[in-house]
Write a protein that holds these residues in place. Structure first.
Motif, PDB file in Angstrom:
ATOM      1  N   TYR A 202      25.603  93.350  -1.867  1.00  0.00           N
ATOM      2  CA  TYR A 202      24.250  92.823  -1.927  1.00  0.00           C
ATOM      3  C   TYR A 202      23.358  94.016  -2.580  1.00  0.00           C
ATOM      4  O   TYR A 202      22.478  93.389  -3.307  1.00  0.00           O
ATOM      5  N   GLN A 203      23.679  95.314  -2.439  1.00  0.00           N
ATOM      6  CA  GLN A 203      22.857  96.146  -2.734  1.00  0.00           C
ATOM      7  C   GLN A 203      23.000  96.358  -4.403  1.00  0.00           C
ATOM      8  O   GLN A 203      22.079  96.489  -5.061  1.00  0.00           O
ATOM      9  N   ALA A 204      24.008  95.809  -4.596  1.00  0.00           N
ATOM     10  CA  ALA A 204      24.595  96.266  -6.251  1.00  0.00           C
ATOM     11  C   ALA A 204      24.214  94.884  -6.973  1.00  0.00           C
ATOM     12  O   ALA A 204      23.547  95.057  -8.174  1.00  0.00           O
ATOM     13  N   GLU A 205      24.527  93.996  -6.442  1.00  0.00           N
ATOM     14  CA  GLU A 205      23.980  92.447  -7.157  1.00  0.00           C
ATOM     15  C   GLU A 205      23.399  91.449  -6.162  1.00  0.00           C
ATOM     16  O   GLU A 205      24.381  90.765  -5.719  1.00  0.00           O
ATOM     17  N   ALA A 206      22.199  91.331  -5.686  1.00  0.00           N
ATOM     18  CA  ALA A 206      21.608  90.581  -4.691  1.00  0.00           C
ATOM     19  C   ALA A 206      21.767  88.953  -5.103  1.00  0.00           C
ATOM     20  O   ALA A 206      22.371  88.134  -4.235  1.00  0.00           O
ATOM     21  N   ALA A 207      21.687  88.790  -6.396  1.00  0.00           N
ATOM     22  CA  ALA A 207      21.516  87.372  -6.716  1.00  0.00           C
ATOM     23  C   ALA A 207      23.281  86.991  -6.649  1.00  0.00           C
ATOM     24  O   ALA A 207      23.409  85.651  -6.267  1.00  0.00           O
ATOM     25  N   ALA A 208      24.269  87.553  -7.170  1.00  0.00           N
ATOM     26  CA  ALA A 208      25.577  87.074  -6.961  1.00  0.00           C
ATOM     27  C   ALA A 208      26.035  86.984  -5.495  1.00  0.00           C
ATOM     28  O   ALA A 208      26.725  86.042  -5.330  1.00  0.00           O
ATOM     29  N   SER A 209      25.321  87.583  -5.024  1.00  0.00           N
ATOM     30  CA  SER A 209      25.864  87.750  -3.150  1.00  0.00           C
ATOM     31  C   SER A 209      25.369  86.390  -2.698  1.00  0.00           C
ATOM     32  O   SER A 209      25.904  85.526  -1.976  1.00  0.00           O
ATOM     33  N   ALA A 210      24.062  86.004  -3.145  1.00  0.00           N
ATOM     34  CA  ALA A 210      23.370  84.942  -2.639  1.00  0.00           C
ATOM     35  C   ALA A 210      24.175  83.621  -2.907  1.00  0.00           C
ATOM     36  O   ALA A 210      24.056  82.675  -2.572  1.00  0.00           O
ATOM     37  N   GLN A 211      24.506  83.563  -4.398  1.00  0.00           N
ATOM     38  CA  GLN A 211      24.945  82.601  -4.797  1.00  0.00           C
ATOM     39  C   GLN A 211      26.646  82.456  -4.033  1.00  0.00           C
ATOM     40  O   GLN A 211      26.966  81.308  -3.776  1.00  0.00           O
ATOM     41  N   LEU A 212      27.307  83.255  -3.822  1.00  0.00           N
ATOM     42  CA  LEU A 212      28.561  83.319  -3.053  1.00  0.00           C
ATOM     43  C   LEU A 212      28.402  82.598  -1.768  1.00  0.00           C
ATOM     44  O   LEU A 212      29.080  81.968  -1.212  1.00  0.00           O
ATOM     45  N   LEU A 213      27.486  83.415  -1.131  1.00  0.00           N
ATOM     46  CA  LEU A 213      26.997  82.597   0.410  1.00  0.00           C
ATOM     47  C   LEU A 213      26.839  81.017   0.512  1.00  0.00           C
ATOM     48  O   LEU A 213      27.110  80.540   1.271  1.00  0.00           O
ATOM     49  N   SER A 214      25.873  80.766  -0.832  1.00  0.00           N
ATOM     50  CA  SER A 214      25.825  79.370  -0.861  1.00  0.00           C
ATOM     51  C   SER A 214      27.176  78.743  -0.900  1.00  0.00           C
ATOM     52  O   SER A 214      27.084  77.501  -0.384  1.00  0.00           O
ATOM     53  N   LYS A 215      28.139  79.160  -1.838  1.00  0.00           N
ATOM     54  CA  LYS A 215      29.084  78.128  -1.964  1.00  0.00           C
ATOM     55  C   LYS A 215      30.049  78.216  -0.625  1.00  0.00           C
ATOM     56  O   LYS A 215      30.453  77.100  -0.270  1.00  0.00           O
ATOM     57  N   ILE A 216      30.103  79.452   0.287  1.00  0.00           N
ATOM     58  CA  ILE A 216      30.643  79.425   1.285  1.00  0.00           C
ATOM     59  C   ILE A 216      30.070  78.509   2.343  1.00  0.00           C
ATOM     60  O   ILE A 216      30.681  77.883   2.888  1.00  0.00           O
ATOM     61  N   GLY A 217      28.735  78.650   2.217  1.00  0.00           N
ATOM     62  CA  GLY A 217      27.906  77.562   3.069  1.00  0.00           C
ATOM     63  C   GLY A 217      28.290  76.198   3.022  1.00  0.00           C
ATOM     64  O   GLY A 217      28.435  75.373   3.808  1.00  0.00           O
ATOM     65  N   TYR A 218      28.313  75.663   1.869  1.00  0.00           N
ATOM     66  CA  TYR A 218      28.612  74.376   1.191  1.00  0.00           C
ATOM     67  C   TYR A 218      29.892  73.928   1.917  1.00  0.00           C
ATOM     68  O   TYR A 218      30.223  72.798   2.495  1.00  0.00           O
TER      69      TYR A 218
END
Length: 248
Positions: A202-218
């Protein structure tokens, strides 16, 4: 039960008679317990009550809060409502669920911390996905994030989709919402094993972390909706409404 002490959280309450409520209590000792008790008990606060009765509807007495907890507000409140509704609809009655109970208590602590510090919503979504994973695992509906439905190791270069009651299968349509790479699934498994790895990512690349969480959420939503018989979750709709309002 006869004067059985219970430590738990009120997940839902409905007015009953003049000064009483029908309560759904998530207890450490017996899991979900339904009963009649004091009106307007606080949510998201650990309580001690005494339960009496042989039927599925107990009588709760001598209820008292065990700690003073700051009330949840805003996004944290909506997330708390989602946790409550999810548990109330998924968990069996009067069956101890110690791992889920602890995961719920830990998540409430996180929500209070998140609310106080005003952290990014990505961290809020991480806690949600982590909590859902604990619930699904303990109920026997956990997903294998390391292997395909056929038992083969996931390939980091291949995209997959989750087939309900089956597992991850390869897909050629990388643009569909449920598509996720073997590499991302390996990252998610690392996050579940060690939450510090999520913090680092998250600290290194917040946008990529958010995108992965969205996929897991789906994927989680598909599984949870199936388990609920596709009955809508009111708290989820409220959360979506809040998100839409915050974007204007």
């Amino acid at each position: 039960m006869r004067q059985q002490p219970l430590t738990g959280y009120v997940l839902h309450q409905k007015p009953y008679q003049e000064n009483r409520s029908l309560l759904t209590l998530f207890s450490a000792e017996f899991g979900m317990v339904h009963g009649v008790g004091k009106k307007n008990l606080p949510l998201f606060v650990p309580l001690q009550v005494f339960a009496n009765g042989k039927s599925h509807l107990k009588t709760f007495s001598q209820s008292q809060a065990l700690t003073a907890v700051q009330p949840l507000m805003g996004q944290a409140l909506y997330v708390g409502m989602y946790l409550n509704e999810l548990l109330a609809k998924l968990l069996p009655i009067e069956e101890s669920m110690p791992m889920i109970w602890q995961a719920y208590a830990d998540s409430l602590t996180m929500l209070g911390t998140w609310q106080t510090n005003g952290a990014d919503t990505t961290k809020l979504k991480w806690q949600l996905r982590w909590f859902e994973t604990q619930v699904l695992n303990d109920l026997g509906y956990g997903m294998d994030f390391c292997h395909t439905a056929d038992g083969d190791a996931l390939d980091s270069t291949v995209s997959y989709r989750y087939r309900l009651q089956h597992g991850f299968v390869p897909t050629l349509d990388e643009n569909q919402p449920s598509a996720i790479t073997g590499k991302d699934l390996a990252v998610w498994q690392d996050w579940l094993t060690d939450s510090a790895k999520f913090e680092q990512a998250y600290q290194a690349e917040a946008a990529a972390s958010a995108q992965l969480l969205s996929k897991i959420g789906y994927i989680h939503r598909a599984v949870i909706d199936h388990l609920l018989g596709y009955q809508p979750l009111q708290s989820r709709e409220l959360w979506r409404s809040l998100q839409r309002l915050s974007q204007h």
